[in-house]
Design a protein around this motif. Structure first.
Motif, PDB file in Angstrom:
ATOM      1  N   THR A  14       8.100  -1.065 -56.305  1.00  0.00           N
ATOM      2  CA  THR A  14       6.750  -0.904 -55.764  1.00  0.00           C
ATOM      3  C   THR A  14       5.774  -1.569 -56.713  1.00  0.00           C
ATOM      4  N   ARG A  19      -1.093   3.331 -55.253  1.00  0.00           N
ATOM      5  CA  ARG A  19      -1.758   4.621 -55.098  1.00  0.00           C
ATOM      6  C   ARG A  19      -3.275   4.465 -55.053  1.00  0.00           C
ATOM      7  N   GLN A  20      -3.828   3.620 -55.916  1.00  0.00           N
ATOM      8  CA  GLN A  20      -5.271   3.420 -55.956  1.00  0.00           C
ATOM      9  C   GLN A  20      -5.785   2.757 -54.674  1.00  0.00           C
ATOM     10  N   GLN A  23      -5.794   5.339 -51.977  1.00  0.00           N
ATOM     11  CA  GLN A  23      -6.894   6.265 -52.210  1.00  0.00           C
ATOM     12  C   GLN A  23      -8.208   5.657 -51.715  1.00  0.00           C
TER      13      GLN A  23
END
Length: 141
Positions: A14, A19-20, A23
């Protein structure tokens, strides 16, 4: 990392900023929903157009994020670049198709508010993504 039969690594599992980016997508989607909901109290047709414009911005960006960040990336730079270009072209086609669909089938929507929703959502997503990725980069150092 995956191992090829010859012992070489073929792909990364990955990308660390996934994740950011997700988000940022979630925060911008929430903001668009809140602004649309508040706008429904004052001018429902314009608020609906704003919300649809925001959705037209968020859906292709979510596709691009999933396609680029969740699919294992090849280590070969040419293959990775080809993968990125294919994802970007597909994102732009999805965006164009959504605009064409909305403008041909939903005549009651205000084009001005639709474009304002699209632009505000797109710019907000880009700014928030940059800030989250930069803050994650500073934490990693």
């Amino acid at each position: 990392m995956k191992q090829a039969r010859s012992g070489q690594q073929t792909a990364f599992p990955t990308i660390p900023i996934a994740r950011q980016i997700f988000q940022a997508l979630a925060l911008v989607a929430g903001c668009v929903m809140i602004i649309t909901g508040l706008g429904m109290l004052f001018s429902p047709p314009d608020a609906l157009a704003f919300g649809v414009g925001g959705a037209i911005s968020l859906l292709p960006n979510a596709y691009f994020a999933m396609r680029v960040l969740l699919v294992p990336a090849p280590l070969d730079a040419r293959l990775r670049l080809r993968q990125l270009y294919a994802a970007e072209v597909t994102k732009l086609l999805i965006c164009a198709l959504l605009f064409a669909l909305v403008f041909t089938t939903w005549k009651a929507l205000s084009p001005g508010w639709l474009m304002i929703g699209f632009v505000v959502t797109h710019v907000g997503y880009l700014i928030l993504s940059l800030r989250l990725v930069n803050s994650a980069g500073r934490r990693m150092k």
